[in-house]
Enzyme design. Structure first.
Site, PDB file in Angstrom:
ATOM      1  N   ARG A 234       0.984  -1.264   0.076  1.00 47.62           N
ATOM      2  CA  ARG A 234       0.265   0.017  -0.392  1.00 47.62           C
ATOM      3  C   ARG A 234       0.497   0.987  -0.364  1.00 47.62           C
ATOM      4  NH1 ARG A 234      -3.733  -2.933  -1.309  1.00 47.62           N
ATOM      5  NH2 ARG A 234      -5.359  -3.431  -0.581  1.00 47.62           N
ATOM      6  N   GLU A 263      -3.535   7.720  -4.595  1.00 47.11           N
ATOM      7  CA  GLU A 263      -4.110   6.838  -5.407  1.00 47.11           C
ATOM      8  C   GLU A 263      -5.469   7.111  -6.406  1.00 47.11           C
ATOM      9  OE1 GLU A 263      -4.055   2.744  -6.182  1.00 47.11           O
ATOM     10  OE2 GLU A 263      -1.708   2.118  -4.577  1.00 47.11           O
ATOM     11  N   HIS A 281      -0.926  -0.163  -9.867  1.00 52.19           N
ATOM     12  CA  HIS A 281      -1.456  -0.969  -8.842  1.00 52.19           C
ATOM     13  C   HIS A 281      -2.118  -2.553  -9.618  1.00 52.19           C
ATOM     14  CE1 HIS A 281      -3.244  -0.933  -4.641  1.00 52.19           C
ATOM     15  NE2 HIS A 281      -2.930  -2.646  -5.100  1.00 52.19           N
ATOM     16  N   GLY A 283      -0.292  -5.542  -9.015  1.00 56.06           N
ATOM     17  CA  GLY A 283      -0.238  -6.755  -8.290  1.00 56.06           C
ATOM     18  C   GLY A 283      -0.671  -8.156  -8.749  1.00 56.06           C
TER      19      GLY A 283
HETATM   20  C1  GLV Z   1      -4.843  -5.590  -3.634  1.00 55.89           C
HETATM   21  O1  GLV Z   1      -3.734  -4.439  -3.679  1.00 55.89           O
HETATM   22  C2  GLV Z   1      -4.922  -6.173  -2.828  1.00 55.89           C
HETATM   23  O2  GLV Z   1      -5.168  -6.278  -1.856  1.00 55.89           O
HETATM   24  O3  GLV Z   1      -5.455  -7.116  -2.626  1.00 55.89           O
END
Ligand code: GLV
Length: 315
Positions: A234, A263, A281, A283
């Site tokens: 984060r 963000e 963002h 991931g």
């Molecule tokens: C993405 O950032 C999540 O927390 O799944």
């Protein structure tokens, strides 16, 4: 029974829910505003939320029929869990299914920053990359470098597994005790040691009161000169202005950032830097993972709405 789904999903939510559950889908490629969220969720029994949807006391008071908030994310700092619990609203999340994809991205960032891919890419495309040079574009060798992982949950451990394959030494710092068998060959250290011994620090912790702005001027000052910083957790765990200063001073050698303090805004001081690789963002953004996240979030909703325990409940 009715649910509000705050964004289009990679699967049709109706295909995952029993007949009799009505789905209201927010059809835009942007998050609903707080007013839209309240007005669309009013009268619904469940909400499938994203990390950009703020679920707080004001929302809950405006939507008293909501019994479950199913977050399509492992992190749930967008939700006031205490306010939900106080009103008997169940909160769920989607851990496990996104672990490997997120660890992959952390490694993509590490390799991109460590081997200066932004500069290499630009030069190769410029049509004038000159001749092979023994001294140009030298980056960090991962083999034998030390990776310090801040937060050693599922994703931190998946990053450690990848690091072992690259021949890195791995240390970690976390608040909870990790059984020896789950350490993936990494060694526990305290926070100060993590900062001082690591060539690369990877942040992989949830955002909460203890981790908010944990990395600021003092911490960058305590890191090795030229060390790299990775953040796939984060943005608010890092003081972005302090990071920009540390990069400008050459104290931090580069950063790979998938998440940002505010963000979708990115600090202007990061935008033009070649030693920083930025991703928006993403991931968990693989098809397989996003499908599994959607299935899990819908299964959580369905379970709670029909009186069964959630698959992943947040307390
Ligand atoms: C993405 O950032 C999540 O927390 O799944």
């Amino acid at each position: 029974m009715k649910i509000f789904v705050t964004r289009r999903l990679p699967i049709d939510p109706r295909s995952q829910l029993p007949r009799g559950v009505e789905v209201d889908l927010f059809e835009h490629d942007r998050p609903p505003t707080p007013e839209e969220l309240r007005s669309r969720a009013r009268g619904c029994h469940g909400v499938l939320s994203l990390l950009s949807d703020r679920i707080d006391a004001a929302f809950l008071d405006a939507c008293p029929s909501v019994r479950v908030v199913s977050n399509l994310a492992v992190g749930y700092d967008n939700i006031d869990v205490a306010a939900c619990t106080k009103r008997g609203v169940v909160v769920t999340n989607t851990p496990d299914v996104l672990t490997e994809a997120t660890a992959d991205l952390a490694f993509a960032l590490l390799l991109s920053v460590g081997r200066r891919l932004r500069e290499c890419e630009r030069l190769a495309r410029s049509g004038d990359f000159g001749f092979w040079s023994p001294t140009a574009l030298l980056g960090m060798e991962l083999s034998d470098a030390t990776l310090g992982i801040y937060g050693f949950g599922r994703i931190g451990r998946a990053i450690a597994r990848r690091a072992a394959g690259f021949g890195m030494n791995v240390v970690y710092c976390t608040r909870t005790e990790v059984p020896a068998l789950a350490r993936e060959g990494a060694s526990p250290v305290d926070f100060e040691t993590l900062l001082s011994v690591s060539d690369v620090v990877a942040i992989s912790a949830p955002l909460n009161d203890a981790t908010r702005r944990r990395f600021g001027a003092q911490e960058f000052g305590a890191m090795k000169r030229g060390a790299l910083l990775l953040n796939t957790a984060r943005g608010a765990i890092v003081d972005e202005a302090a990071l920009v200063q540390a990069l400008e001073a050459g104290k931090i050698g580069g950063a790979g950032l998938d998440v940002f303090e505010d963000e979708p805004r990115v600090h202007a001081g990061l935008l033009q830097r070649d030693d920083v690789v930025l991703t928006p963002h993403v991931g968990s953004a693989t098809t397989a993972t996003r499908v599994r996240m959607a299935e899990l979030a819908l299964a959580n909703l369905d379970a709670v709405l029909h009186g069964r325990p959630a698959l992943h409940r947040v307390d």
